[in-house]
Design an enzyme around this catalytic site. Structure first.
Site, mmCIF file in Angstrom:
data_model
loop_
_atom_site.group_PDB
_atom_site.id
_atom_site.type_symbol
_atom_site.label_atom_id
_atom_site.label_comp_id
_atom_site.label_asym_id
_atom_site.label_seq_id
_atom_site.Cartn_x
_atom_site.Cartn_y
_atom_site.Cartn_z
ATOM 1 N N LYS A 1 7.941 -14.521 -15.304
ATOM 2 C CA LYS A 1 7.515 -13.311 -16.019
ATOM 3 C C LYS A 1 6.238 -13.584 -16.795
ATOM 4 C CE LYS A 1 9.342 -10.853 -14.434
ATOM 5 N NZ LYS A 1 10.471 -10.864 -13.527
ATOM 6 N N HIS B 1 11.562 -37.068 -16.496
ATOM 7 C CA HIS B 1 11.150 -37.593 -15.188
ATOM 8 C C HIS B 1 9.738 -37.136 -14.830
ATOM 9 C CE1 HIS B 1 15.134 -39.206 -14.527
ATOM 10 N NE2 HIS B 1 15.643 -38.048 -14.902
ATOM 11 N N CYS C 1 0.842 -1.180 0.000
ATOM 12 C CA CYS C 1 0.000 0.000 0.000
ATOM 13 C C CYS C 1 0.887 1.244 0.000
ATOM 14 C CB CYS C 1 -0.869 0.014 1.239
ATOM 15 S SG CYS C 1 -1.780 -1.514 1.477
ATOM 16 N N GLU D 1 12.963 -17.778 -14.397
ATOM 17 C CA GLU D 1 12.609 -16.349 -14.450
ATOM 18 C C GLU D 1 11.681 -16.070 -15.644
ATOM 19 O OE1 GLU D 1 12.644 -13.992 -12.512
ATOM 20 O OE2 GLU D 1 12.613 -12.178 -13.699
ATOM 21 N N GLU E 1 3.164 -14.121 -14.527
ATOM 22 C CA GLU E 1 2.874 -12.934 -13.728
ATOM 23 C C GLU E 1 2.101 -11.870 -14.525
ATOM 24 O OE1 GLU E 1 6.563 -11.077 -12.630
ATOM 25 O OE2 GLU E 1 5.707 -10.186 -10.831
ATOM 26 N N ASN F 1 -0.300 1.382 6.351
ATOM 27 C CA ASN F 1 0.359 0.301 5.598
ATOM 28 C C ASN F 1 0.816 -0.741 6.602
ATOM 29 O OD1 ASN F 1 0.135 1.817 3.328
ATOM 30 N ND2 ASN F 1 2.321 2.256 3.113
ATOM 31 N N GLY F 2 0.756 -2.013 6.223
ATOM 32 C CA GLY F 2 1.257 -3.058 7.113
ATOM 33 C C GLY F 2 0.136 -3.917 7.658
ATOM 34 N N LYS G 1 3.988 -4.364 -5.996
ATOM 35 C CA LYS G 1 5.398 -4.233 -6.317
ATOM 36 C C LYS G 1 6.289 -4.633 -5.151
ATOM 37 C CE LYS G 1 9.017 -3.195 -8.636
ATOM 38 N NZ LYS G 1 9.457 -4.251 -9.563
ATOM 39 N N ARG H 1 2.668 0.241 -6.277
ATOM 40 C CA ARG H 1 2.956 -0.621 -5.131
ATOM 41 C C ARG H 1 1.737 -1.410 -4.675
ATOM 42 N NH1 ARG H 1 7.647 1.430 -2.117
ATOM 43 N NH2 ARG H 1 6.855 0.264 -0.365
ATOM 44 N N TRP I 1 -3.564 -2.278 -1.251
ATOM 45 C CA TRP I 1 -3.459 -3.637 -1.771
ATOM 46 C C TRP I 1 -3.999 -4.521 -0.653
ATOM 47 C CZ3 TRP I 1 -0.722 -8.182 -0.530
ATOM 48 C CH2 TRP I 1 -0.671 -9.147 -1.541
HETATM 49 O O1 M6R Z 1 11.778 -6.304 -3.845
HETATM 50 P P1 M6R Z 1 12.185 -7.742 -3.925
HETATM 51 O O2 M6R Z 1 13.250 -7.997 -4.925
HETATM 52 O O3 M6R Z 1 12.562 -8.284 -2.567
HETATM 53 O O4 M6R Z 1 10.894 -8.520 -4.387
HETATM 54 C C1 M6R Z 1 10.870 -9.913 -4.439
HETATM 55 C C2 M6R Z 1 9.706 -10.406 -5.254
HETATM 56 O O5 M6R Z 1 8.498 -10.003 -4.675
HETATM 57 C C3 M6R Z 1 9.749 -9.893 -6.691
HETATM 58 O O6 M6R Z 1 10.965 -10.207 -7.303
HETATM 59 C C4 M6R Z 1 8.613 -10.513 -7.521
HETATM 60 O O7 M6R Z 1 8.807 -11.878 -7.652
HETATM 61 C C5 M6R Z 1 8.528 -9.816 -8.875
HETATM 62 N N1 M6R Z 1 7.218 -9.263 -9.041
HETATM 63 C C6 M6R Z 1 8.759 -10.718 -10.034
HETATM 64 O O8 M6R Z 1 8.704 -10.032 -11.239
#
Ligand code: M6R
Length: 607
Positions: free
Chosen positions: A484, A503, A2, A480, A487, A96-97, A602, A27, A72
């Protein structure tokens, strides 16, 4: 997650609050709201969806004092009634939190007659402050007392209609900073929200509470001790958080990678050798007797750690383990005070990574290093050594330039550890430095493949599933690529080390399953080619990212793209780029919200 913006100024601050929320929207973004002190009562505007909707709804609202929030969801679904600010009597709160003891507080406050109108933990803070104001009329003191009752993580901002011109903010666990402006004083959860009004920032520490008025700020600890915090002049460039000519932040950030890498590697300068000091003044002595490296991270950052493991073991000869932070923090593990703990995080605020770092330290493992993109973040502050990647602000939820700059930093770490262990001669070191220096140019050449990758993405967009394959140091790159794609395009994607195919996952392969393979010309290429044959034999359609000199011919069902340069050990940094572009363009074709994919945020500052 948030975002918070708050202001006490000499004129109407609503446009500042809204502009600040727009900067923080990346965020967290399922709802937004603001509250200001009004002529007779608190005026609150909330809306589900994006800040643009809030902006329209708040068109008639004006005041010199107010708080705002982009949410969020954690407690309670995204809805207007759960959106912040939450009000109790004359006060309004944004938060936030997560408040861990909110259920017991809620019971206590309900018993006092407070009626809850949302499902959030935040509303307990509003009622708690309101209840305390009955005995303690000063808002600052009432919030201070309230914070002493809260268990959990919070960054909060509070206003009181009966005390206009004043905002009280406090933090424990969630980031919060003050902005000292010419026409007022401000607070936000991220400096980017305040660049519109000031560059003079004061970072609050955990346990700090501050009062802002148009004429000044004062800060105390929760126990009432006054404190001074230094003023930092933010170096963040306002342009860095603007979209410019790009359609999306993700696209912009993919194309910023040559510059981000060049900036990150600038620390090496014109030198032919790399000194441990780039990781901090004590790095030379601290790394001396390291016998193991434990990397802790989440998501994309964990993938950079997994890639680095191949480098650290092969070049530096140091055993290395990579653990997902949320697993490590709750696992009974065997502590080793000689191991180096490396916390990798773009934001430096990821709750799981921060908790894992603290857990590692609590076990007596004090050799800690943060690899992070945000210099003032908690993970950096709490680590003995640090390396700040200079990717610039990363706004798109899908991490791109943070990943490649983390890889560059981790390769530097590999060279430093190798040197300290006497495993790197001057000629090898110099050759690696040359390769690093050439990286921005090499990345630029890979980016020229965009239009071909766009063509591939169009063939993907109607698929339900995709399989990514890689071997050795390119297996984490396959992981990765799959992350991507799922996501941002919502296509289900899995990644496997190619040797693992037979396997189990091979059972999934048929003509409707695209199989994306990372196939640089390295020592495992011949093995990988056999795995690709296994896919073709089952009718699977192959999309292969090879090197200019990988000897894999294109044929029916085998689509080939060749990266311009063969890049040896550093090849993962190049090979991830087409995968970023592939998922970006697949998401574009599917019409998803590329920068703000559903359900994600984020910076994941809650568990
Ligand atoms: O800020 P951070 O690198 O600690 O974040 C870790 C993950 O939340 C972040 O890399 C997430 O997996 C990304 N959205 C992937 O694209």
């Amino acid at each position: 997650m948030c975002g918070i913006v708050a202001a006490a100024a000499g004129s109407n601050i609503v446009p500042i609050l809204v502009e600040g929320l727009k900067k923080l929207e990346y965020r967290g973004y399922d709802s937004a709201g603001l509250a200001v002190t009004g002529a007779a009562q608190i005026e609150r505007v909330r809306s589900v969806g994006r800040v643009a909707e809030l902006e329209a709804a708040a068109a008639g609202t004006a005041s010199p004092t107010g708080i705002a929030h982009t949410r969020w969801a954690t407690h309670g679904v995204p809805s207007e009634r759960n959106a912040h600010p939450h009000i109790s009597g004359s006060i309004a709160v944004v938060h936030n939190g997560i408040i861990e003891n909110y259920e017991s507080l809620r019971e206590e406050l309900s018993a006092q007659g407070y009626v809850f109108t949302s499902d959030t933990d935040t509303e307990t803070i509003a009622h708690l402050v309101e209840a305390l104001l009955k005995d303690e009329p000063d808002l600052f003191r009432a919030v201070q007392r309230a914070c002493r009752r809260l268990v959990g993580a919070y960054g909060i901002a509070v206003i009181d209609q009966r005390q206009p011109g004043k905002v009280v903010v406090a933090r424990e666990g969630s980031p919060l900073l003050l902005g000292l402006g010419a026409d007022g004083n401000y607070a936000a959860s991220d400096a980017s929200a305040l660049l519109q009004v000031t560059r003079n920032m004061v970072y609050l520490e955990n346990g700090d509470i501050a009062e802002l008025t148009v004429s000044g700020v004062r800060i105390e600890r929760l126990d009432g001790t006054p404190v001074e915090r230094p003023v930092h002049v933010s170096q963040l460039s306002a342009a860095a958080v603007e979209l410019g000519n790009f359609r999306h932040y993700m696209q912009k950030e993919i194309f910023e990678q040559p510059e981000a890498l060049a900036n990150t590697l600038e620390i090496v300068g014109g030198s032919r050798s790399i000194q441990p000091g780039i990781f901090g003044a004590e790095a030379g002595s601290l790394l001396q007797d390291v016998d193991h490296i434990l990397i802790l991270a989440c998501g994309t950052s964990a993938h950079s750690g997994m890639t680095a493991r191949y480098w650290l073991e092969a070049v530096a000869g140091v055993p290395c383990t990579v653990e997902i932070a949320s697993e490590y923090r709750y696992r009974c593990s065997v502590a080793n005070p000689r191991q180096l703990i490396v916390a990798i995080s773009q934001s430096g605020e990821t709750a799981d990574t921060l908790a894992a770092l603290r857990h590692a330290k609590s076990l007596g493992q004090l050799k800690t290093l943060a690899i992070c993109n945000v210099p003032e973040s908690a993970i950096v502050r709490e680590s003995a050594l640090r390396f700040i990647t200079r990717a610039g602000p990363e706004i798109g939820v899908a991490s791109t330039k943070a990943f490649t700059t983390q890889l560059a930093a981790l390769f530097l770490l590999t060279l430093v550890v190798a040197k300290v262990r006497g495993r790197l001669d001057a000629a090898q070191e110099s050759a690696y430095i040359d390769q690093l220096r050439h990286l921005p140019v090499a990345v630029n050449k890979v980016l020229t493949l965009e239009s071909e990758i766009e063509g591939w993405a169009r063939r993907f967009a109607d698929k339900q599933h995709a399989l990514f394959l890689g071997r050795g140091r390119h297996y984490p790159i396959a992981l990765e690529g799959a992350l991507k794609l799922k996501e941002i395009s919502y296509i289900h994607a899995e990644a496997y080390p190619a040797g693992e195919l037979k396997h189990g996952p091979l059972a999934l392969v048929d003509a409707s399953m695209p199989v994306i393979s990372v196939a640089p010309n390295d020592e495992l290429l011949e093995k990988l080619k056999s795995n690709l044959q296994e896919v073709r034999a089952r009718g699977g359609e192959l999309y292969v990212f090879a090197d200019a000199d990988s000897e894999i011919p294109a044929s029916e069902g085998v689509h080939m793209l060749r990266l311009p340069e063969h890049y040896g050990l550093l090849s993962p940094i190049l090979h991830v780029i087409p995968l970023q572009l592939l998922s970006y363009h697949a998401a574009l074709v599917k019409g998803t919200d590329v920068d703000k994919p559903r359900n994600l945020a984020k910076s994941v500052t809650v568990e």
